[in-house]
Design an enzyme around this catalytic site. Structure first.
Site, PDB file in Angstrom:
ATOM      1  N   CYS A 111      21.147-121.685   4.653  1.00 17.31           N
ATOM      2  CA  CYS A 111      22.087-122.791   4.757  1.00 17.31           C
ATOM      3  C   CYS A 111      21.298-124.088   4.771  1.00 17.31           C
ATOM      4  O   CYS A 111      20.073-124.061   4.702  1.00 17.31           O
ATOM      5  CB  CYS A 111      22.979-122.653   5.979  1.00 17.31           C
ATOM      6  SG  CYS A 111      22.128-122.930   7.511  1.00 17.31           S
TER       7      CYS A 111
ATOM      8  N   ARG B  61      33.770-128.543  12.598  1.00 20.65           N
ATOM      9  CA  ARG B  61      33.384-127.163  12.893  1.00 20.65           C
ATOM     10  C   ARG B  61      32.963-127.011  14.349  1.00 20.65           C
ATOM     11  O   ARG B  61      33.079-125.921  14.914  1.00 20.65           O
ATOM     12  CB  ARG B  61      32.211-126.743  11.998  1.00 20.65           C
ATOM     13  CG  ARG B  61      32.546-126.837  10.529  1.00 20.65           C
ATOM     14  CD  ARG B  61      31.427-126.296   9.718  1.00 20.65           C
ATOM     15  NE  ARG B  61      31.035-125.022  10.292  1.00 20.65           N
ATOM     16  CZ  ARG B  61      29.848-124.475  10.161  1.00 20.65           C
ATOM     17  NH1 ARG B  61      28.936-125.078   9.465  1.00 20.65           N
ATOM     18  NH2 ARG B  61      29.574-123.321  10.706  1.00 20.65           N
TER      19      ARG B  61
ATOM     20  N   ASP C  26      19.920-127.846  18.534  1.00 17.15           N
ATOM     21  CA  ASP C  26      21.250-128.391  18.236  1.00 17.15           C
ATOM     22  C   ASP C  26      21.444-129.808  18.792  1.00 17.15           C
ATOM     23  O   ASP C  26      22.492-130.419  18.558  1.00 17.15           O
ATOM     24  CB  ASP C  26      22.343-127.456  18.773  1.00 17.15           C
ATOM     25  CG  ASP C  26      22.337-126.108  18.064  1.00 17.15           C
ATOM     26  OD1 ASP C  26      21.728-126.013  16.975  1.00 17.15           O
ATOM     27  OD2 ASP C  26      22.920-125.149  18.602  1.00 17.15           O
TER      28      ASP C  26
ATOM     29  N   LYS D 122      31.412-123.655  21.468  1.00 17.66           N
ATOM     30  CA  LYS D 122      31.543-123.021  20.149  1.00 17.66           C
ATOM     31  C   LYS D 122      30.648-121.797  20.042  1.00 17.66           C
ATOM     32  O   LYS D 122      31.086-120.722  19.635  1.00 17.66           O
ATOM     33  CB  LYS D 122      31.166-124.021  19.042  1.00 17.66           C
ATOM     34  CG  LYS D 122      30.959-123.371  17.676  1.00 17.66           C
ATOM     35  CD  LYS D 122      30.555-124.367  16.619  1.00 17.66           C
ATOM     36  CE  LYS D 122      29.082-124.613  16.470  1.00 17.66           C
ATOM     37  NZ  LYS D 122      28.316-123.575  15.752  1.00 17.66           N
ATOM     38  N   ASN D 123      29.385-121.973  20.413  1.00 18.04           N
ATOM     39  CA  ASN D 123      28.447-120.869  20.195  1.00 18.04           C
ATOM     40  C   ASN D 123      28.611-119.743  21.208  1.00 18.04           C
ATOM     41  O   ASN D 123      28.047-118.658  21.028  1.00 18.04           O
ATOM     42  CB  ASN D 123      27.009-121.389  20.161  1.00 18.04           C
ATOM     43  CG  ASN D 123      26.747-122.174  18.880  1.00 18.04           C
ATOM     44  OD1 ASN D 123      27.549-122.120  17.949  1.00 18.04           O
ATOM     45  ND2 ASN D 123      25.656-122.906  18.829  1.00 18.04           N
TER      46      ASN D 123
ATOM     47  N   ARG E   4      17.758-118.583   7.036  1.00 18.87           N
ATOM     48  CA  ARG E   4      18.191-117.983   8.311  1.00 18.87           C
ATOM     49  C   ARG E   4      18.344-116.475   8.142  1.00 18.87           C
ATOM     50  O   ARG E   4      19.443-115.966   7.941  1.00 18.87           O
ATOM     51  CB  ARG E   4      19.479-118.651   8.775  1.00 18.87           C
ATOM     52  CG  ARG E   4      19.268-120.125   9.055  1.00 18.87           C
ATOM     53  CD  ARG E   4      20.507-120.822   9.486  1.00 18.87           C
ATOM     54  NE  ARG E   4      20.939-120.441  10.818  1.00 18.87           N
ATOM     55  CZ  ARG E   4      22.050-120.889  11.380  1.00 18.87           C
ATOM     56  NH1 ARG E   4      22.833-121.719  10.722  1.00 18.87           N
ATOM     57  NH2 ARG E   4      22.383-120.506  12.595  1.00 18.87           N
TER      58      ARG E   4
HETATM   59  N1  EPU Z   1      15.459-115.615  12.948  1.00 16.34           N
HETATM   60  C1  EPU Z   1      14.717-114.669  12.273  1.00 16.34           C
HETATM   61  N2  EPU Z   1      15.280-113.447  12.069  1.00 16.34           N
HETATM   62  C2  EPU Z   1      16.520-113.134  12.517  1.00 16.34           C
HETATM   63  C3  EPU Z   1      17.268-114.099  13.222  1.00 16.34           C
HETATM   64  C4  EPU Z   1      16.700-115.344  13.420  1.00 16.34           C
HETATM   65  O1  EPU Z   1      13.592-114.915  11.864  1.00 16.34           O
HETATM   66  O2  EPU Z   1      16.969-111.997  12.293  1.00 16.34           O
HETATM   67  C5  EPU Z   1      14.875-116.944  13.174  1.00 16.34           C
HETATM   68  C6  EPU Z   1      15.723-118.059  12.589  1.00 16.34           C
HETATM   69  O3  EPU Z   1      15.426-118.279  11.244  1.00 16.34           O
HETATM   70  C7  EPU Z   1      15.378-119.223  13.474  1.00 16.34           C
HETATM   71  C8  EPU Z   1      15.159-118.572  14.828  1.00 16.34           C
HETATM   72  O4  EPU Z   1      14.901-117.198  14.558  1.00 16.34           O
HETATM   73  O5  EPU Z   1      14.172-119.792  13.060  1.00 16.34           O
HETATM   74  C9  EPU Z   1      16.315-118.680  15.776  1.00 16.34           C
HETATM   75  O6  EPU Z   1      17.523-118.293  15.128  1.00 16.34           O
HETATM   76  P1  EPU Z   1      18.715-117.649  15.923  1.00 16.34           P
HETATM   77  O7  EPU Z   1      18.938-116.278  15.437  1.00 16.34           O
HETATM   78  O8  EPU Z   1      18.509-117.834  17.389  1.00 16.34           O
HETATM   79  O9  EPU Z   1      19.936-118.559  15.433  1.00 16.34           O
HETATM   80  P2  EPU Z   1      21.418-118.078  15.279  1.00 16.34           P
HETATM   81  O10 EPU Z   1      21.696-117.093  16.338  1.00 16.34           O
HETATM   82  O11 EPU Z   1      21.704-117.731  13.891  1.00 16.34           O
HETATM   83  C10 EPU Z   1      22.482-119.789  16.947  1.00 16.34           C
HETATM   84  C11 EPU Z   1      23.470-120.919  16.888  1.00 16.34           C
HETATM   85  C12 EPU Z   1      22.850-122.113  16.188  1.00 16.34           C
HETATM   86  C13 EPU Z   1      21.588-122.523  16.942  1.00 16.34           C
HETATM   87  C14 EPU Z   1      20.624-121.326  17.032  1.00 16.34           C
HETATM   88  C15 EPU Z   1      19.383-121.615  17.833  1.00 16.34           C
HETATM   89  C16 EPU Z   1      25.595-119.780  16.768  1.00 16.34           C
HETATM   90  C17 EPU Z   1      26.816-119.485  15.996  1.00 16.34           C
HETATM   91  N3  EPU Z   1      24.662-120.502  16.157  1.00 16.34           N
HETATM   92  O12 EPU Z   1      22.208-119.450  15.599  1.00 16.34           O
HETATM   93  O13 EPU Z   1      23.814-123.151  16.288  1.00 16.34           O
HETATM   94  O14 EPU Z   1      20.971-123.587  16.284  1.00 16.34           O
HETATM   95  O15 EPU Z   1      21.311-120.213  17.634  1.00 16.34           O
HETATM   96  O16 EPU Z   1      19.709-122.017  19.108  1.00 16.34           O
HETATM   97  O17 EPU Z   1      25.472-119.391  17.919  1.00 16.34           O
HETATM   98  C18 EPU Z   1      24.884-125.156  15.681  1.00 16.34           C
HETATM   99  O18 EPU Z   1      25.707-124.932  16.579  1.00 16.34           O
HETATM  100  O19 EPU Z   1      24.819-126.258  15.083  1.00 16.34           O
HETATM  101  C19 EPU Z   1      23.935-124.105  15.306  1.00 16.34           C
HETATM  102  C20 EPU Z   1      23.275-124.112  14.169  1.00 16.34           C
END
Ligand code: EPU
Length: 468
Positions: free
Chosen positions: A117, A408, A316, A22-23, A122
């Protein structure tokens, strides 16, 4: 809305084949916006998040369809719309990954801010920091990010994309995609090393991009004039693989998880070893080894985990690990450093009999818990998976409400668990109370028309239905 009804206590046995990640697939779909040629993903999983992403792309003028062989084909319009609205972005945070591609190819992007969320705040500040480093002018207005490239387009630069919690997966993806069409060289320091980022980079390179350093915290992108089409099978879903493996382990069964990448699950396997849980592995499979769950001497040993960016223990799989630790012989500590509030499953696991105490960003689990079935509420994708795992071993009947969360990220999970011997069914949650009629058992496979029909449902999405 559907619920799952699980009769616990069955030992799982058999094979389960892992779907496309998915990711990985969500940003890969967004990458189609970087080209006007088709992108084909032969193994795009049938998930509601994928359908939502296809809806986002259609709204932006792309054609997007699933072929009879299951492959998803997307092709961006010559001049796509530049606005991804709140309606779609609120459903799925992954849709923020259209920001970089739209900006790079069309010079302008208007994308709804995803907001927080249920798993915590986030932010997207790091996405914006990276795009600004490429020269974009970015404002946030009325809940939307409005990004404009300078005259002459984006220009490569050097940047650091780490934040207080480490690297960002979708932030790295967004900036990497934008940089493929920027002039000159971009260097991302503090880049995410997750396999999904590597997979996206591999897909972009197939489309004609010049990216190196994938899988390391320093990614180098040399901008090119244009990108073409590609056929790209995404990596197997490591979280789905881990979830089925834990299901096998928790039930003391022999579950062979096939078509997976054990090298993407090194820490999970290391932790299972530490917990003295027997398993076997091959180049593309992992199998739980059966044992008698009534023999307490064979129960998992309490084993701590701390979630951190890849290659450490994935956030995750934190909820699923907690479900496993409820069966362990003693006390284990789980520490969540990525999303400190990602503990919605704790209260529900406690309803099933678990003993868990929250302490800041940690949860202390006291096993072994005599889990017994109860009605529980799914709150987010991975929390739902943990409840399913607990339901598989709880005595009696567990009802898990709001399972749209699990749809999802897990393709037909109930059918696949049933094929392994689980007693689990999907039931329409709106059955009138007190009826003597047996509940309606349903089969759900997300389809484009299904996703559209779901959107028209008068019930609408409840306030808690937020992106993970
Ligand atoms: N963060 C910031 N600023 C940003 C972006 C992120 O401070 O601009 C922080 C976040 O708040 C968090 C950390 O950095 O504490 C990591 O967040 P990240 O950006 O890596 O998360 P994401 O890219 O939004 C993806 C996955 C998530 C998974 C995370 C971490 C997708 C669609 N989602 O989210 O997947 O938990 O990486 O590995 O790729 C799930 O599949 O259940 C899921 C939540």
């Amino acid at each position: 809305m559907d619920k799952f009804v699980i009769e616990g206590g069955r030992t799982l046995r058999g094979k389960v084949r892992v779907c496309g990640s998915k990711n990985a697939v969500l940003p890969v779909l967004a990458a189609s916006l970087l080209s006007d040629e088709p992108l084909v993903i032969p193994n795009a999983p049938r998930l509601s998040d994928v359908e939502s992403m296809l809806d986002v792309l259609r709204d932006l003028g792309s054609t997007a369809s699933r072929r009879s062989d299951g492959a998803v084909l997307v092709q961006s319009a010559d001049t796509p719309a530049d606005c991804a609205s709140w309606d779609h972005v609120r459903k799925m945070r992954g849709s923020i990954s259209v920001l970089g591609p739209l900006l790079a190819r069309h010079g302008r992007a208007v994308v709804s801010q995803p907001g927080g969320c249920v798993i915590g705040v986030r932010p997207i500040d790091l996405h914006l920091k990276g795009l600004r480093a490429l020269g974009a002018k970015i404002e946030t207005e009325h809940g939307y990010v409005v990004a404009e490239a300078p005259k002459g387009g984006l220009k490569g630069d050097e940047m650091y994309l780490g934040g207080p919690q480490g690297s960002t997966v979708l932030g790295t993806a967004n900036v990497m995609m934008a940089a493929t069409l920027a002039r000159g060289r971009t260097v991302i320091h503090g880049a995410a090393c997750e396999p999904e980022v590597v997979d996206l980079g591999d897909c972009l390179n197939k489309m004609g991009a010049k990216i190196s350093g994938l899988g390391s915290p320093r990614i180098v992108i040399d901008g090119v004039e244009r990108l073409g089409g590609a056929t790209h099978a995404v990596i197997p879903d490591r979280i789905e693989a881990g979830t089925y493996l834990i299901a096998g382990v928790m039930t003391g069964g022999a579950v062979r998880v096939e078509n997976c990448r054990p090298d993407h699950l090194t820490v999970l396997l290391e932790r299972l070893g530490e917990a003295r849980v027997p398993f076997q592995q091959g180049p593309d499979w992992i199998a739980s080894v059966p044992y008698d769950v009534r023999d307490r001497a064979r129960a998992p040993q309490p084993t701590d985990v701390t979630t951190l960016p890849y290659p450490a223990f994935p956030t995750d799989l934190q909820a699923q690990w907690m479900a496993l630790m409820t069966l362990a012989n003693g006390m284990s500590v789980i520490t969540e450093t990525i999303y400190s509030d990602r503990y919605m499953h704790v209260a529900e696991l406690m309803r099933l009999g678990a003993t868990v105490r929250r302490q800041g960003a940690s949860a202390i689990v006291l096993g072994p818990a005599p889990l017994s079935g109860a009605p529980v509420m799914a709150s987010d994708l991975r929390a739902s998976a943990a409840l399913v795992l607990a339901g598989l071993v709880a005595k009696g009947t567990t009802e898990i409400h709001r399972v749209y969360h699990i749809d999802r990220g897990y393709e037909r999970i109930e059918e696949r668990l049933r094929a392994l011997g689980a007693e689990i069914k999907r039931v329409d949650d709106r059955e009138p109370a007190g009826t003597d009629e047996p509940p309606t058992v349903k089969t759900v496979v997300p389809t484009e028309s299904g996703a559209k029909a779901a959107k028209r449902k008068p019930t609408g999405a409840p306030a808690t239905r937020r992106a993970t």
